[in-house]
Design a protein around this motif. Sequence first.
Motif, mmCIF file in Angstrom:
data_model
loop_
_atom_site.group_PDB
_atom_site.id
_atom_site.type_symbol
_atom_site.label_atom_id
_atom_site.label_comp_id
_atom_site.label_asym_id
_atom_site.label_seq_id
_atom_site.Cartn_x
_atom_site.Cartn_y
_atom_site.Cartn_z
ATOM 1 N N LEU A 60 0.882 -1.425 0.145
ATOM 2 C CA LEU A 60 0.140 -0.042 0.451
ATOM 3 C C LEU A 60 0.422 1.868 0.144
ATOM 4 N N PHE A 61 2.203 1.238 0.710
ATOM 5 C CA PHE A 61 3.304 2.147 0.676
ATOM 6 C C PHE A 61 4.232 1.470 1.461
ATOM 7 N N HIS A 62 5.695 2.137 1.265
ATOM 8 C CA HIS A 62 6.918 2.827 1.437
ATOM 9 C C HIS A 62 7.115 3.325 2.867
ATOM 10 N N GLU A 63 7.911 3.113 4.154
ATOM 11 C CA GLU A 63 8.195 3.777 4.694
ATOM 12 C C GLU A 63 9.616 4.272 4.357
ATOM 13 N N GLY A 64 9.317 5.799 4.635
ATOM 14 C CA GLY A 64 9.815 6.848 3.910
ATOM 15 C C GLY A 64 9.111 7.472 2.897
ATOM 16 N N THR A 65 8.716 6.923 2.418
ATOM 17 C CA THR A 65 7.730 7.762 1.056
ATOM 18 C C THR A 65 6.970 9.138 1.715
#
Length: 250
Positions: free
Chosen positions: A53-58
Amino acid sequence: MNSHPNSRGSAAACEARARELRDAPEWCTLSEVDLQSLERAQVRRSYQPGEMLFHEGTPCLGAYFVLEGLVGVRKADPEGNTTLIKLAYPGDTLGYRPFLAEEPHRASAEVLQACAVSFIECAYLRRIIHDNPAVGLAFLSRAAKALGEAEERFHETVTLSMRARFAHLLMVFRERFGEAQSDGTLFLELPVSRGDLAAMLGVRRESISRVIHELQQSGIARFSGQTVHVLRVEQLVEEFRPPVARAANR
């Protein structure tokens, strides 16, 4: 690849989506008009296991409302190894904390079981919270509860044995992944691997294997892959029940 279902669909489908949002604690205070506006603003997508769904740091682009399936929230160490820190079930919202803090995502969200998710972008979230302060308070309330749960988990880590924490986790899974049998036993289909179970408890995988061996040796449960047959449910509960509660039940 992410799939996009018919954005409008039938009237029945639209009403079903509105009911899903209406039942969520963050949105239940909205008027019917605002709920319909929210339904039009959301983008509903289907995801397969392994998709993100989403990435760490984005950057945080919005909030993700889980409608179906299971999502794992993971954090990475400097070497790139990830640790499962949370599971998100239907009815949970992800991404609201970085949205409120106006910061990038502090973790990644990976689909563990095929799921449907409604995405609501930041611009719309800001507008609806501005017009409906109760929605913002509901998000703050959820954040406060999550902090309280994190404190409880830390307390368990320093006060309960690893065996007790593992037994407690199995019973937590019972509600969503368990099936009680007519003979009083319980079948569980664990939603994650043993490695992820170890990560959730903050221990090595070898420690999980040792506790599983102990529970099998004592006749409390049998393990086969991710299937667990709890033979003595009450005895498993006794593993993490406080001594005072144990004495009261005798």
